[in-house]
Design a protein around this motif. Structure first.
Motif, PDB file in Angstrom:
ATOM      1  N   ALA A  60      -5.486  93.906   0.589  1.00 20.59           N
ATOM      2  CA  ALA A  60      -5.311  93.478   1.981  1.00 20.59           C
ATOM      3  C   ALA A  60      -5.830  92.063   2.183  1.00 20.59           C
ATOM      4  CB  ALA A  60      -6.029  94.439   2.922  1.00 20.59           C
ATOM      5  N   TYR A  61      -6.762  91.648   1.344  1.00 19.47           N
ATOM      6  CA  TYR A  61      -7.397  90.343   1.536  1.00 19.47           C
ATOM      7  C   TYR A  61      -6.388  89.197   1.459  1.00 19.47           C
ATOM      8  CZ  TYR A  61     -11.693  87.650   1.749  1.00 19.47           C
ATOM      9  OH  TYR A  61     -12.707  86.834   2.166  1.00 19.47           O
ATOM     10  N   PRO A  62      -5.654  89.050   0.336  1.00 18.94           N
ATOM     11  CA  PRO A  62      -4.664  87.956   0.292  1.00 18.94           C
ATOM     12  C   PRO A  62      -3.560  88.112   1.335  1.00 18.94           C
ATOM     13  CG  PRO A  62      -4.549  89.329  -1.688  1.00 18.94           C
ATOM     14  CD  PRO A  62      -5.745  89.757  -0.948  1.00 18.94           C
ATOM     15  N   ILE A  63      -3.097  89.362   1.543  1.00 21.21           N
ATOM     16  CA  ILE A  63      -2.021  89.560   2.527  1.00 21.21           C
ATOM     17  C   ILE A  63      -2.529  89.187   3.920  1.00 21.21           C
ATOM     18  CG2 ILE A  63      -0.415  91.223   3.513  1.00 21.21           C
ATOM     19  CD1 ILE A  63      -0.626  92.825   0.960  1.00 21.21           C
ATOM     20  N   GLY A  64      -3.770  89.579   4.198  1.00 23.28           N
ATOM     21  CA  GLY A  64      -4.350  89.270   5.507  1.00 23.28           C
ATOM     22  C   GLY A  64      -4.438  87.768   5.735  1.00 23.28           C
ATOM     23  N   ILE A  65      -4.814  87.023   4.691  1.00 24.29           N
ATOM     24  CA  ILE A  65      -4.893  85.563   4.828  1.00 24.29           C
ATOM     25  C   ILE A  65      -3.507  85.001   5.140  1.00 24.29           C
ATOM     26  CG2 ILE A  65      -5.299  83.420   3.564  1.00 24.29           C
ATOM     27  CD1 ILE A  65      -7.542  84.815   2.091  1.00 24.29           C
ATOM     28  N   MET A  66      -2.492  85.507   4.413  1.00 20.73           N
ATOM     29  CA  MET A  66      -1.140  84.996   4.656  1.00 20.73           C
ATOM     30  C   MET A  66      -0.679  85.322   6.073  1.00 20.73           C
ATOM     31  SD  MET A  66       1.079  85.225   1.222  1.00 20.73           S
ATOM     32  CE  MET A  66       1.053  86.968   0.997  1.00 20.73           C
ATOM     33  N   LEU A  67      -0.993  86.552   6.532  1.00 23.08           N
ATOM     34  CA  LEU A  67      -0.579  86.922   7.889  1.00 23.08           C
ATOM     35  C   LEU A  67      -1.286  86.059   8.929  1.00 23.08           C
ATOM     36  CD1 LEU A  67      -0.491  90.811   7.758  1.00 23.08           C
ATOM     37  CD2 LEU A  67       1.427  89.262   8.033  1.00 23.08           C
ATOM     38  N   ALA A  68      -2.575  85.794   8.703  1.00 27.25           N
ATOM     39  CA  ALA A  68      -3.323  84.993   9.668  1.00 27.25           C
ATOM     40  C   ALA A  68      -2.771  83.571   9.720  1.00 27.25           C
ATOM     41  CB  ALA A  68      -4.805  84.975   9.298  1.00 27.25           C
ATOM     42  N   LEU A  69      -2.460  83.013   8.545  1.00 24.31           N
ATOM     43  CA  LEU A  69      -1.875  81.675   8.530  1.00 24.31           C
ATOM     44  C   LEU A  69      -0.489  81.704   9.171  1.00 24.31           C
ATOM     45  CD1 LEU A  69      -2.882  80.396   4.981  1.00 24.31           C
ATOM     46  CD2 LEU A  69      -3.842  79.739   7.183  1.00 24.31           C
ATOM     47  N   ASP A 106      -5.894  65.450   7.449  1.00 22.70           N
ATOM     48  CA  ASP A 106      -4.679  64.649   7.611  1.00 22.70           C
ATOM     49  C   ASP A 106      -4.932  63.202   7.205  1.00 22.70           C
ATOM     50  OD1 ASP A 106      -3.159  66.702   8.417  1.00 22.70           O
ATOM     51  OD2 ASP A 106      -3.229  66.258  10.568  1.00 22.70           O
ATOM     52  N   SER A 107      -6.079  62.679   7.659  1.00 16.15           N
ATOM     53  CA  SER A 107      -6.328  61.264   7.399  1.00 16.15           C
ATOM     54  C   SER A 107      -6.599  61.012   5.924  1.00 16.15           C
ATOM     55  CB  SER A 107      -7.492  60.766   8.253  1.00 16.15           C
ATOM     56  OG  SER A 107      -8.664  61.396   7.824  1.00 16.15           O
ATOM     57  N   LEU A 108      -6.983  62.064   5.195  1.00 22.21           N
ATOM     58  CA  LEU A 108      -7.147  61.914   3.746  1.00 22.21           C
ATOM     59  C   LEU A 108      -5.808  62.023   3.035  1.00 22.21           C
ATOM     60  CD1 LEU A 108     -10.333  63.997   2.946  1.00 22.21           C
ATOM     61  CD2 LEU A 108     -10.081  61.527   2.905  1.00 22.21           C
ATOM     62  N   GLY A 109      -4.756  62.355   3.805  1.00 24.58           N
ATOM     63  CA  GLY A 109      -3.437  62.483   3.201  1.00 24.58           C
ATOM     64  C   GLY A 109      -3.201  63.815   2.521  1.00 24.58           C
ATOM     65  N   ASN A 138      -1.791  67.540   2.137  1.00 30.31           N
ATOM     66  CA  ASN A 138      -0.694  68.283   2.753  1.00 30.31           C
ATOM     67  C   ASN A 138      -1.204  69.628   3.252  1.00 30.31           C
ATOM     68  OD1 ASN A 138      -0.804  70.057   0.615  1.00 30.31           O
ATOM     69  ND2 ASN A 138       0.857  69.066  -0.517  1.00 30.31           N
ATOM     70  N   TYR A 139      -0.297  70.435   3.838  1.00 31.68           N
ATOM     71  CA  TYR A 139      -0.708  71.687   4.458  1.00 31.68           C
ATOM     72  C   TYR A 139      -1.462  72.587   3.475  1.00 31.68           C
ATOM     73  CZ  TYR A 139      -0.333  76.247   6.686  1.00 31.68           C
ATOM     74  OH  TYR A 139      -0.619  77.467   7.217  1.00 31.68           O
ATOM     75  N   THR A 181      -4.820  71.152   2.646  1.00 34.88           N
ATOM     76  CA  THR A 181      -5.732  71.266   3.780  1.00 34.88           C
ATOM     77  C   THR A 181      -6.322  72.666   3.849  1.00 34.88           C
ATOM     78  OG1 THR A 181      -4.301  69.744   4.952  1.00 34.88           O
ATOM     79  CG2 THR A 181      -5.934  70.893   6.248  1.00 34.88           C
ATOM     80  N   MET A 182      -5.445  73.661   3.764  1.00 34.37           N
ATOM     81  CA  MET A 182      -5.907  75.042   3.882  1.00 34.37           C
ATOM     82  C   MET A 182      -6.807  75.404   2.707  1.00 34.37           C
ATOM     83  SD  MET A 182      -4.932  76.234   6.583  1.00 34.37           S
ATOM     84  CE  MET A 182      -3.999  75.463   7.862  1.00 34.37           C
ATOM     85  N   ARG A 183      -6.344  75.040   1.519  1.00 35.85           N
ATOM     86  CA  ARG A 183      -7.004  75.466   0.297  1.00 35.85           C
ATOM     87  C   ARG A 183      -8.401  74.842   0.166  1.00 35.85           C
ATOM     88  NH1 ARG A 183      -9.219  76.168  -3.416  1.00 35.85           N
ATOM     89  NH2 ARG A 183      -8.867  76.243  -5.666  1.00 35.85           N
ATOM     90  N   PHE A 184      -8.517  73.554   0.498  1.00 41.76           N
ATOM     91  CA  PHE A 184      -9.788  72.871   0.214  1.00 41.76           C
ATOM     92  C   PHE A 184     -10.667  72.691   1.446  1.00 41.76           C
ATOM     93  CE2 PHE A 184      -6.905  71.186  -3.120  1.00 41.76           C
ATOM     94  CZ  PHE A 184      -7.537  71.798  -4.183  1.00 41.76           C
ATOM     95  N   ILE A 185     -10.058  72.641   2.643  1.00 46.10           N
ATOM     96  CA  ILE A 185     -10.852  72.316   3.828  1.00 46.10           C
ATOM     97  C   ILE A 185     -11.040  73.520   4.740  1.00 46.10           C
ATOM     98  CG2 ILE A 185     -11.080  70.774   5.803  1.00 46.10           C
ATOM     99  CD1 ILE A 185     -10.986  69.204   3.281  1.00 46.10           C
ATOM    100  N   VAL A 186      -9.921  74.141   5.146  1.00 43.33           N
ATOM    101  CA  VAL A 186     -10.001  75.117   6.237  1.00 43.33           C
ATOM    102  C   VAL A 186     -10.436  76.497   5.752  1.00 43.33           C
ATOM    103  CG1 VAL A 186      -8.707  76.257   8.045  1.00 43.33           C
ATOM    104  CG2 VAL A 186      -8.345  73.842   7.604  1.00 43.33           C
ATOM    105  N   LEU A 187      -9.714  77.046   4.765  1.00 47.24           N
ATOM    106  CA  LEU A 187     -10.005  78.420   4.361  1.00 47.24           C
ATOM    107  C   LEU A 187     -11.435  78.617   3.853  1.00 47.24           C
ATOM    108  CD1 LEU A 187      -6.709  79.809   2.839  1.00 47.24           C
ATOM    109  CD2 LEU A 187      -7.841  80.413   4.964  1.00 47.24           C
ATOM    110  N   PRO A 188     -11.974  77.713   3.032  1.00 47.75           N
ATOM    111  CA  PRO A 188     -13.357  77.954   2.584  1.00 47.75           C
ATOM    112  C   PRO A 188     -14.314  78.142   3.749  1.00 47.75           C
ATOM    113  CG  PRO A 188     -12.383  76.168   1.335  1.00 47.75           C
ATOM    114  CD  PRO A 188     -11.404  76.514   2.413  1.00 47.75           C
ATOM    115  N   GLN A 189     -14.110  77.357   4.817  1.00 42.36           N
ATOM    116  CA  GLN A 189     -14.996  77.509   5.975  1.00 42.36           C
ATOM    117  C   GLN A 189     -14.668  78.772   6.757  1.00 42.36           C
ATOM    118  OE1 GLN A 189     -15.762  73.793   8.198  1.00 42.36           O
ATOM    119  NE2 GLN A 189     -14.121  72.948   6.965  1.00 42.36           N
TER     120      GLN A 189
END
Lengths: 381, 392
Positions: free
Chosen positions: A188-197, A281-284, A286-287, A290-298
């Protein structure tokens, strides 16, 4: 401190041991008997509350203690139990291993026993933040495959040489409860992440599908999903193709858990400040980056306590498979109630089950509270 | 000074064009979903033909041939499956409404008690909350059902309060029996609620305009309670209170609640109340201490501090999770299928076993629950929009 210090001013006073605490002013701190009295009998209202509580304890505790301990039978037969009149813990002793392994073939019990040991070791490792690395996730998936292989004697339909295959209808007890909840969470963990995104996606179709999944699953009772898995999913399969009953229930659980996990993750995503996205975005980036390195870890990190709570709910909900006749821990225990040699000890069995579930859930909830403290926002950032 | 040369517009590959990429991704997704749905549908049709099943709603009109133990409207085995579903739905609503009211009362009381300055009380309540929250509901339902079944018979029934008795046949409670005059009273109640609403609006406007108006609450209460009372008085109070009395081997008078209903109600109320207690406690704790102090500094008396300052802020935190607990209670009432209280899922299960119409039956009860859930969340969104802090 960057204040310039004259070389000869380096003589300073450093306390080498803790000074004794100062006593509070005598007028503030009453002697402890008085403090105790004030806490429990300070005002008429407090006194009344204390007395009512004591009365309730005096009324309920002695009969329960005498039933559960003083008159209880710890070893022996059903006849001895009935004679003693108290709780029959001998019944639990008799059925303990049955409640762990269910109907799993007796001479092959070393396999589920090994699975339990591996599982316990993995859980113990996972609670230590020292081991919170990506490798732990890979290790979990590997271990889950090994656990499944050991239990059934095959992985994804490929038989393992040297292991006798054991059909899932013979699985039971703690093992099934563990499989349902842990596999449910892991998938459910990976599926849940995909659904939330997906729910926060700009693409209308992706969003609509995610919202439909989440809202439908959360809007109906779990029983309806289990019914669908039991009665309708076989109709969806091409003729001749049959999915194992336990696996169908497992899929229902994954679908169910994914919707709830998705809402947990959505809460985490919403809590990420807009500046993080703009920074990415300002670091250039992509989506995906952004998710993989910035948003999801937090987002994943701040929702860990909520994830644990959702998992506790899921763990308790595994008992519902009783209704579709799958032998999890609780169903196995209830089937033991039908033993004609040991009739009439339902209360003991339920208390034993309650005790096991309570220990598991309470430990998890305490752990989640500790994590909540450790991972509180000012520490994460 | 050099000129900046704009590079010649190169044609972007379509996989690098976000618009086209989005379109492609969504097309693939929707085609995939439609394929899965189509495959499932065609397999289902083939399977149903192979098993001699037909999809259709005709079964709803056929006689059910099973009895339902209890219900708000009468049901005989000759009645249709459609009526059985309605009886089941009404039973679900009955347990949900009664359960929600009792769970709220108990939950609020427990939540406040857990904040008590008396450590004995606070510890006892928190022990209760932890034990109940950390064990499965299904297990608790079985435990209550087992306990009720081991109770003595009606002759040695446990007295629970004035006119309330608990035995292995269920629970007996006093009940008001009405002769055939209920409708005027209901209309009077409706009129009272509408009147109270209009009056509170008018008073609020006047208070905002002039700074002074008679208090709303007594007027609203007088309208809501007074009008039905008046309607009763005009008809000379045609109601009789019947209280259960032990006569011979059983009770007469009052109404009887079945053991299944009592076990389910007890289980759901005690379980949900533990969750509500935590929500209420969290809500009260979430209001800053400064709010109390500021209100006291303004010279407000304690009841008004609670009503005007603390509660409105605590409720903003409490209401959303509270509603989801109400929904959980309603959904959890489906566990009754395990102990045999004839609510929606239990009736559906019997219907499914008798007719083999798994798809239709499951579709019906899933849609009923889905409707209840979606209506509730629509209300929640409306409410959240109303109470949300307006940020400048």
């Amino acid at each position: 401190m960057n204040r310039p210090v004259a070389p000869d001013a380096l003589v300073h006073y450093v306390a080498s041991e803790k000074l004794a605490d100062l006593k509070p002013p005598a007028s503030v701190l009453p002697p402890w008997p008085v403090a105790l009295f004030r806490t429990y009998f300070g005002t008429p209202a407090t006194a009344a509350i204390t007395l009512v509580c004591l009365a309730i304890l005096a009324w309920t505790l002695p009969p329960f203690l005498s039933w559960a301990f003083i008159n209880a039978t710890w070893t022996g037969t059903a006849a001895q139990c009935r004679e003693a009149g108290g709780a029959c813990w001998a019944f639990i002793g008799e059925k303990f291993w049955f409640s762990v392994f269910g109907l799993y073939p007796y001479e092959l019990r070393w396999r589920p026993a090994t699975v339990l040991v591996i599982f316990a070791v993995m859980v113990a490792l996972s609670t230590q933040r020292l081991f919170w690395r990506r490798e732990l996730v890979y290790a979990w998936f590997a271990v889950l495959a090994v656990m499944w292989g050991l239990m059934g004697g095959s992985v994804l339909g490929i038989p393992i040489p040297g292991l006798e295959p054991v059909a899932t209808r013979l699985w039971g007890g703690w093992l099934v409860t563990i499989f349902l909840s842990v596999f449910g969470l892991a998938m459910a963990y990976p599926i849940g992440i995909m659904l939330a995104l997906g729910r926060r996606s700009k693409r209308p179709i992706v969003r609509a599908l995610s919202v439909t999944w989440i809202e439908f699953i959360r809007g109906v009772p779990l029983i309806s999903l289990l019914f669908i898995a039991t009665f309708i999913v076989p109709l969806f399969m091409p003729q001749g193709v049959e999915i194992d009953r336990l696996i169908r229930a497992q899929i229902a659980f994954i679908v169910f858990a994914a919707a709830y996990m998705a809402e947990v993750f959505r809460g985490g995503l919403q809590a990420i400040p807009k500046g993080q996205f703009e920074g990415a975005d300002s670091l250039g980036l992509n989506y995906a980056q952004t998710m993989r390195f910035i948003v999801l870890p937090q987002a994943l990190k701040i929702t860990i306590p909520a994830q644990v709570n959702t998992f506790i709910g899921l763990f308790k909900d595994t008992t519902l498979v009783l209704i579709i006749g799958i032998f999890d821990f609780f169903t196995t225990l209830r089937s033991a109630l039908g033993d004609s040699n040991w009739l009439g000890f339902a209360t003991e069995a339920y208390l034993y089950a309650a005790f096991v579930y309570f220990i598991a859930c309470y430990t998890m909830s305490r752990y989640s509270q500790r994590l909540e403290k450790d991972l509180s926002p000012e520490r994460v950032r | 000074m050099s000129t900046i040369e704009t590079p010649p517009a190169t044609k972007t590959a379509f996989w690098n064009d976000p618009v086209k990429r989005g379109l492609a991704l969504q097309t693939v997704l929707i085609v995939f979903v439609l394929l899965v749905v189509w495959a499932a549908w065609s397999n289902m049709s083939a399977n149903m033909v192979a098993r001699g099943l037909i999809f259709g709603w005709d079964y709803l009109g056929r006689p059910a041939n099973f009895a339902i133990g209890e219900g708000l409207i009468p049901f005989a085995p000759t009645d249709s499956y459609g009526r059985a579903v309605i009886v089941g739905l009404l039973n679900t609503l009955r347990i949900a409404v009664v359960g929600i009211i009792l769970a709220t009362l108990l939950g609020v009381a427990l939540g406040v008690m857990r904040l008590s300055s008396n450590p004995l009380l606070a510890r006892l309540v928190s022990g209760y909350v932890e034990v109940v929250r950390n064990t499965p509901l299904l297990l608790q339902l079985f435990l209550w059902y087992a306990i009720i079944n081991t109770l003595p018979g009606p002759r040695q029934a446990l007295p629970l309060g004035p006119g309330m008795f608990l035995s292995n046949r269920g629970m007996k409670v006093p009940w008001v029996e009405w002769s055939d005059v209920l409708w005027p009273v209901i209309w009077a109640l409706v009129a009272g609620i509408i009147g109270a609403f209009i009056a509170s609006r008018a008073l609020q406007r006047r208070r905002e305009a002039t700074g002074d108006a008679p208090p709303t609450l007594p007027i609203a209460a007088a309208l809501i309670i007074g009008l039905p009372f008046l309607a009763l008085a005009v008809q000379g109070f045609p109601a009789t209170l019947t209280v259960p009395v032990l006569q011979g081997f059983n009770f007469t008078g009052g109404i009887e609640l079945s053991p299944e209903f009592v076990a389910l109600l007890l289980g759901l109320v005690l379980y949900t109340a533990a969750f509500i207690a935590e929500i209420v406690r969290g809500g009260i704790v979430s209001v800053y201490k400064g709010q109390w102090e500021a209100a006291r500094a303004l010279g407000l008396p304690a009841p008004r501090i609670m009503r005007l300052v603390i509660l409105p802020q605590a409720l903003r935190v409490i209401i959303p999770p509270l509603t989801s607990q109400y929904l959980n209670l309603t959904k959890n009432s489906s566990l009754a299928v395990a102990i045999g209280y004839p609510e929606l899922v239990h009736v559906s299960n019997t219907t499914m076993n008798q007719t083999g119409r798994a798809v239709e039956v499951i579709l019906v009860f899933a849609l009923v629950y889905l409707t209840i859930s979606l209506l509730t969340s629509a209300f929640m969104n409306w409410y959240n929009g109303r109470v949300a802090i307006r940020e400048r």
